[in-house]
Enzyme design. Structure first.
Site, PDB file in Angstrom:
ATOM      1  N   CYS A 100      40.906  27.024  33.000  1.00 51.78           N
ATOM      2  CA  CYS A 100      40.945  27.314  34.433  1.00 51.78           C
ATOM      3  C   CYS A 100      41.663  26.203  35.194  1.00 51.78           C
ATOM      4  CB  CYS A 100      39.530  27.500  34.968  1.00 51.78           C
ATOM      5  SG  CYS A 100      39.469  27.802  36.743  1.00 51.78           S
TER       6      CYS A 100
ATOM      7  N   CYS B 242      40.138  25.257  38.548  1.00 50.81           N
ATOM      8  CA  CYS B 242      38.932  24.433  38.431  1.00 50.81           C
ATOM      9  C   CYS B 242      39.292  22.993  38.066  1.00 50.81           C
ATOM     10  CB  CYS B 242      38.006  24.943  37.327  1.00 50.81           C
ATOM     11  SG  CYS B 242      37.815  26.711  37.240  1.00 50.81           S
ATOM     12  N   ASP B 243      40.188  22.811  37.117  1.00 51.52           N
ATOM     13  CA  ASP B 243      40.351  21.497  36.501  1.00 51.52           C
ATOM     14  C   ASP B 243      41.709  20.836  36.743  1.00 51.52           C
ATOM     15  OD1 ASP B 243      37.788  21.692  35.415  1.00 51.52           O
ATOM     16  OD2 ASP B 243      38.516  22.826  33.705  1.00 51.52           O
TER      17      ASP B 243
END
Ligand code: NDP
Length: 317
Positions: free
Chosen positions: A138, A141-142
């Site tokens: 992701c 997300c990261d």
């Protein structure tokens, strides 16, 4: 012997942000919901480390911790949260008959499906070894953790193209590793990838091993060893992060043949609603959303599902 006498106004399947948010709203609406957590209690966020983009956490939080908080919040309003799996559903008439893995049969006036989706992984041992330590599925997300660094994305579809262009804004360089010589992504996404100067597409290659180092308790990715599918030749890219974007699978198999789905298995919901084609059955979160797939959007649709379940029940009275 299966118990068949249990009844609920609202049964929720799934314990990600969609399931728990649906539970908080349904419980506060006095529906006394029962929630089955499923195979991965807490959902996909339990596999990530830091979450910085969920509103309300100015210093960020850990994915597993956030899911524990959501569970506590659902339980505070007396959601009956159960560890276990739903193994079959009979949606042919209301109340629906839902069977759990302990053989218990529950009759439910409404059903909220929040079973999520699972990222597909390559299946390399080194991929699981570095998952959360440089390997992610992701970028939203990261990606932030790789500002100014070099990363690789594997995949050739819209997800990979989107992840690569997102990462290109943050990272010094992005390798897009694809197993063929053309992308599957839509033309518009392909153009965006090919026109972004710091994305280099590595055609006809597949990852063989993610390479890294262990420093004390910390692990980090330092490279990826690739094989050329045409020649068999190998090369290693020096990278700091490795993003797998080879698709997601919605966890909707149990509802196949009962609920309308798109060709990829995502449950179809009515516009501006979480209602499915069966009255009283609602779908929230990643099992019905292949576009946004964020914790906060999942929570939003979980809220919608609970409100819609409550209104559905009121209309039946
Ligand atoms: P896709 O199934 O479309 O693409 C998966 C990609 O990963 C393909 O290029 C495939 O290669 C590659 N792949 C699969 N398995 C492996 C493997 N083991 N090793 C190496 N490569 C592999 O998945 P997406 O998640 O990209 O998209 C799913 C759906 O969601 C699509 O319909 C897409 O259009 C949609 N979507 C839409 C978006 C939007 O509209 N903004 C954003 C994201 C997704 P190959 O091409 O060779 O099969």
């Amino acid at each position: 012997m299966a118990e068949t006498n249990e009844k609920t106004q609202c049964l929720i399947i799934g314990s990600g942000p969609a399931g728990y948010t649906a539970a908080i709203y349904a419980a506060r609406g006095d529906l006394k919901p029962i929630l089955y957590q499923g195979l991965q209690p807490g959902g996909q966020l339990t596999t990530t480390t830091e979450v910085e983009n969920f509103p309300g956490y100015p210093d960020g939080t850990q994915g597993p911790e956030m899911m524990e908080d959501l569970k506590k919040q659902a339980e505070r309003f007396e959601t009956d949260v159960r560890w276990g799996m739903i193994t079959s559903v009979d949606l042919s008439q209301r109340p629906f008959k839902i069977t759990a893995d302990d053989g218990k049969v529950i009759t439910a006036e409404t059903l909220i499906i929040a079973t999520g989706a699972s990222a597909r992984w390559l299946g390399l041992p080194s991929e699981s070894e570095y998952n959360g330590y440089g390997v992610s599925a992701c970028a939203t997300c990261d990606g932030y953790f790789y500002r100014g660094k070099v990363v690789a994305v594997v995949g050739g579809g819209d997800t990979a193209a989107e992840e690569a262009t997102y990462l290109a804004k943050l990272c010094k360089k992005v390798y897009l590793v694809h197993r063929r010589d053309e992308l599957r992504a839509s033309k518009a996404m392909q153009n965006r990838v090919l026109k972004t100067p710091n994305i280099e597409v590595v055609w006809n290659h597949v990852p063989k091993e993610i390479v890294g180092v262990t420093e004390g308790f910390a692990k980090k990715v330092t490279g990826v060893r690739l094989a050329n599918v045409l020649t068999g030749g190998e090369k290693t890219l020096e990278i700091d992060g490795f993003f797998v974007a080879i698709g997601h699978t919605p966890n909707s198999g149990m509802f196949r043949g009962m609920l309308d789905m798109d060709p990829n298995g995502y449950i179809l919901t009515k516009p501006d609603s979480t209602a499915t084609n069966i009255p009283g059955v609602f779908a929230a979160g990643d099992v019905q959303d292949h576009v946004f797939r964020q914790a906060v959007t999942a929570a939003g649709t979980g809220c919608m599902a609970a409100i819609e379940a409550e209104r559905f029940l009121s209309a039946q009275e």
